[in-house]
Design an enzyme around this catalytic site. Structure first.
Site, PDB file in Angstrom:
ATOM      1  N   TYR A 275       0.943  -1.364   0.241  1.00 35.99           N
ATOM      2  CA  TYR A 275      -0.032   0.280  -0.289  1.00 35.99           C
ATOM      3  C   TYR A 275       1.086   1.229  -0.172  1.00 35.99           C
ATOM      4  O   TYR A 275       2.037   0.989   0.538  1.00 35.99           O
ATOM      5  CB  TYR A 275      -1.234   0.299   1.514  1.00 35.99           C
ATOM      6  CG  TYR A 275      -0.223   0.116   2.891  1.00 35.99           C
ATOM      7  CD1 TYR A 275      -0.148   1.580   3.028  1.00 35.99           C
ATOM      8  CD2 TYR A 275       0.100  -1.041   3.156  1.00 35.99           C
ATOM      9  CE1 TYR A 275       0.164   1.637   3.994  1.00 35.99           C
ATOM     10  CE2 TYR A 275       0.169  -0.581   4.779  1.00 35.99           C
ATOM     11  CZ  TYR A 275       0.911   0.629   4.848  1.00 35.99           C
ATOM     12  OH  TYR A 275       0.919   0.475   6.288  1.00 35.99           O
ATOM     13  N   CYS A 276       0.447   2.639  -0.651  1.00 37.14           N
ATOM     14  CA  CYS A 276       1.346   3.185  -0.131  1.00 37.14           C
ATOM     15  C   CYS A 276      -0.232   4.216   0.267  1.00 37.14           C
ATOM     16  O   CYS A 276      -0.838   4.494   0.566  1.00 37.14           O
ATOM     17  CB  CYS A 276       1.374   3.995  -1.966  1.00 37.14           C
ATOM     18  SG  CYS A 276       0.090   4.136  -3.023  1.00 37.14           S
ATOM     19  N   PHE A 277      -0.205   6.005   0.088  1.00 36.28           N
ATOM     20  CA  PHE A 277      -0.862   6.720   1.173  1.00 36.28           C
ATOM     21  C   PHE A 277      -2.115   6.664  -0.101  1.00 36.28           C
ATOM     22  O   PHE A 277      -3.321   6.086   0.768  1.00 36.28           O
ATOM     23  CB  PHE A 277      -0.707   8.102   0.440  1.00 36.28           C
ATOM     24  CG  PHE A 277      -1.585   8.975   1.356  1.00 36.28           C
ATOM     25  CD1 PHE A 277      -1.545   9.117   3.011  1.00 36.28           C
ATOM     26  CD2 PHE A 277      -2.151   9.906   0.300  1.00 36.28           C
ATOM     27  CE1 PHE A 277      -2.665   9.117   3.626  1.00 36.28           C
ATOM     28  CE2 PHE A 277      -3.045  11.086   1.201  1.00 36.28           C
ATOM     29  CZ  PHE A 277      -3.611  10.980   2.883  1.00 36.28           C
TER      30      PHE A 277
ATOM     31  N   TYR B  60      -2.772   3.729   2.064  1.00 36.22           N
ATOM     32  CA  TYR B  60      -3.664   4.192   3.755  1.00 36.22           C
ATOM     33  C   TYR B  60      -4.598   5.020   4.070  1.00 36.22           C
ATOM     34  O   TYR B  60      -4.674   4.860   5.405  1.00 36.22           O
ATOM     35  CB  TYR B  60      -2.122   4.878   4.362  1.00 36.22           C
ATOM     36  CG  TYR B  60      -1.988   4.829   5.907  1.00 36.22           C
ATOM     37  CD1 TYR B  60      -2.032   4.258   6.593  1.00 36.22           C
ATOM     38  CD2 TYR B  60      -1.703   6.858   6.021  1.00 36.22           C
ATOM     39  CE1 TYR B  60      -1.943   4.430   8.101  1.00 36.22           C
ATOM     40  CE2 TYR B  60      -1.879   6.425   7.609  1.00 36.22           C
ATOM     41  CZ  TYR B  60      -1.777   5.645   8.575  1.00 36.22           C
ATOM     42  OH  TYR B  60      -1.466   5.596   9.641  1.00 36.22           O
TER      43      TYR B  60
END
Length: 346
Positions: A94-96, A123
């Site tokens: 995952y990233c933002f 996130y």
């Protein structure tokens, strides 16, 4: 190659026991991350800042080109790190926002023979899920009692007897008073506190009661999420009543090995509440290694504040009198009260 995307519920369910990779910059990871996630940043903090500036000043294409220049030399290292960490060639990424960073990273891993999934919404989706979860109904029972009553020890004893318990002070790395940071590691950012609290709450059986210590909303500079705090304000309180001198001795036992300068610093934090004379006396007692009289003067302040706070409470309060600070004895007393509360289905 199409990378599989999962919603937050499926991502969390399928990633249990698997490698979870947070590809955000270290500064983002430090602020808050999923439990058990490892940080393998696509961009370091300075690199992320540089790309952000390019995006604003020169546009998306220039920023992407610079991003590729930064990432290209790292690609072999990324794959090597993940292959070392994963048990079965699977990784959850995952990233933002579930955008370019996680998609690019997952594409690289999949191209290298690994099986990856990314979190749709990233996130940000996880945080929304965490924050909304604190409104989920819990059967909360609070354990109260004045400073030095040994509440945390009683809760730990009850946890050994299969009662569900959340130790907020342990998660916050703070004991909740001016002395609360002593012998504790530095407190985590608020998001980390909330994420860890969510993680522990998610393991509970909501059909059974869960015990909390009766805390103020602020524990150091961490803050109990408001929806959960509202539930705590309505929960029944089992209030331990322990004689003053027993609580004095409990505090002496707890702080006897603590650095005197740390205790002095804590006393100075409540100097206004203690008053000039009592503050000077406490500091002199500490120089004399007279912890008992420091505890007595401090308890006069804390007891008064504690009773004042109880005058405002509207939830049921059940008094449990005890002539000991023995956690085993007091846990048994509290256990008997809990059994009655369960019968009445509070």
């Amino acid at each position: 190659m199409i990378v599989e995307q999962l919603n937050i519920v499926d991502f969390m369910s399928k990633s249990k026991g698997e490698l979870i990779i947070d590809v955000r910059a270290p500064i983002e990871f430090h602020k808050g991350h999923m439990a058990n996630a490892v940080n393998i940043p696509l961009f370091e903090d300075a690199e992320r800042a540089e790309i952000g500036t390019l995006y604003k000043q020169q546009g998306k294409e220039t920023a992407i080109t610079r991003g590729l220049e930064i990432v290209s030399p790292k690609m072999v290292s990324f794959v090597s790190q993940v292959k070392t960490l994963t048990k079965n060639k699977k990784a959850f990424v995952y990233c933002f926002r579930g955008g370019m960073r996680s998609n690019s990273f997952s594409w690289l891993l999949n191209t290298s023979g690994l099986d990856t999934c990314i979190l749709r919404g990233g996130y940000k989706a996880f945080r929304n899920h965490v924050l909304s979860s604190f409104a989920d109904k819990k059967q909360i029972i609070l354990l109260g009692g004045k400073t030095g009553s040994g509440k945390t020890d009683v809760l730990k004893q009850l946890a050994q007897s299969s009662f569900q318990m959340i130790d907020l002070e342990r998660i916050a790395h703070h004991k909740g008073s001016a002395f609360g940071s002593i012998n504790e590691q530095k407190q985590n950012p608020q998001q980390v506190f909330e994420n860890e609290l969510y993680n522990e709450l998610s393991l509970l059986d909501d059909s059974k009661p869960v015990l909390f210590e009766d805390e103020s909303q602020n524990i150091g500079y961490n803050r109990i999420p408001y929806p959960l705090w509202l539930q705590m304000k309505e929960a029944p309180i089992i209030k331990l009543e322990i004689p003053f001198e027993l609580r004095v001795q409990k505090l002496v036992d707890d702080y006897t090995t603590v650095d005197i300068e740390a205790l002095k610093s804590a006393v100075k934090k409540i100097a206004q509440q203690l008053g000039t004379l009592n503050t000077k006396l406490c500091l002199q007692y500490l120089d004399d290694r007279n912890l008992a009289d420091v505890a007595r003067l401090s308890l006069l302040y804390y007891d008064k504040a504690y009773e004042h706070s109880y005058d405002k409470k509207k939830q049921p309060i059940i008094i449990v009198d005890s002539e000991t600070v023995d956690a085993i004895v007091n846990a048994e007393k509290v256990k008997n009260v809990i059994e009655n509360l369960k019968i009445k289905k509070l």
